[in-house]
Design an enzyme around this catalytic site. Structure first.
Site, PDB file in Angstrom:
ATOM      1  N   THR A  13       0.805   4.589  -2.890  1.00  8.45           N
ATOM      2  CA  THR A  13       0.395   3.934  -1.708  1.00  8.45           C
ATOM      3  C   THR A  13       1.486   3.222  -0.971  1.00  8.45           C
ATOM      4  OG1 THR A  13      -0.030   1.793  -2.938  1.00  8.45           O
ATOM      5  CG2 THR A  13      -1.841   3.458  -2.768  1.00  8.45           C
ATOM      6  N   ASP A  14       1.303   2.784   0.212  1.00  6.07           N
ATOM      7  CA  ASP A  14       1.889   1.977   1.101  1.00  6.07           C
ATOM      8  C   ASP A  14       1.458   0.408   0.604  1.00  6.07           C
ATOM      9  OD1 ASP A  14      -0.371   1.351   2.536  1.00  6.07           O
ATOM     10  OD2 ASP A  14       0.031   2.360   4.156  1.00  6.07           O
ATOM     11  N   ALA A  15       2.356  -0.272   1.583  1.00  3.58           N
ATOM     12  CA  ALA A  15       2.050  -1.842   1.222  1.00  3.58           C
ATOM     13  C   ALA A  15       0.824  -2.447   1.316  1.00  3.58           C
ATOM     14  CB  ALA A  15       3.060  -2.513   2.033  1.00  3.58           C
ATOM     15  N   ILE A  18      -2.793   1.777   0.960  1.00  2.00           N
ATOM     16  CA  ILE A  18      -3.432   2.908   1.632  1.00  2.00           C
ATOM     17  C   ILE A  18      -2.515   4.211   1.008  1.00  2.00           C
ATOM     18  CG2 ILE A  18      -4.066   4.377   3.636  1.00  2.00           C
ATOM     19  CD1 ILE A  18      -5.894   1.818   3.384  1.00  2.00           C
TER      20      ILE A  18
END
Length: 142
Positions: A13-15, A18
């Protein structure tokens, strides 16, 4: 049709929690590799066999429909939609339950390990994949 489970981890995931867009391609690759393993194709053996063959991605089309998130349990559904002597087209959908997250189409080519040029896959493998394609066609008719 084959189903491959995927659990979304922090590293995917991103920060914002997601799933990062390129990771869907990794999930699809794992699902195709798992399917080939079930068809008794040893990709590791092909790397050392000078007369062997390899499968390489030739084209990818992907459409993102929804966002998958940290801790989601996903399933990559893979179907063979076209088969030629030196290529296979896979439809690969990433699902969260009944919800379509990402849809993709991947065409892979069969190449000679020694020349890296297109080559016909062995007849026995072609027939095993043809059986998958035929089963998918029969399933869609019922």
């Amino acid at each position: 049709m084959a189903r491959f489970p995927v659990e979304v981890y922090w590293e995917d995931t991103d920060a914002g929690g997601i799933v990062y867009h390129s990771n869907y391609l990794k999930y699809m690759e794992r699902a195709r590799s798992d399917l080939m393993r079930k068809l008794n194709v040893s990709q590791a053996a092909a790397l050392t066999d000078p007369n062997g063959y390899l499968f390489v991605a030739a084209s990818v089309t992907i459409r993102y429909r929804r966002a998958a998130k940290l801790d989601d349990r996903l399933t990559v559904v893979t179907r063979v939609t076209a088969l030629r002597r030196a290529s296979i087209v896979f439809e690969q959908n990433v699902m969260r339950g009944d919800e379509l997250i990402t849809e993709g189409e991947v065409r892979v080519g069969c190449v000679s390990r020694s020349t890296m040029s297109p080559a016909a896959m062995p007849d026995e493998l072609y027939e095993r994949i043809r059986a998958l394609l035929d089963a998918a066609a029969a399933e869609s008719e019922s």
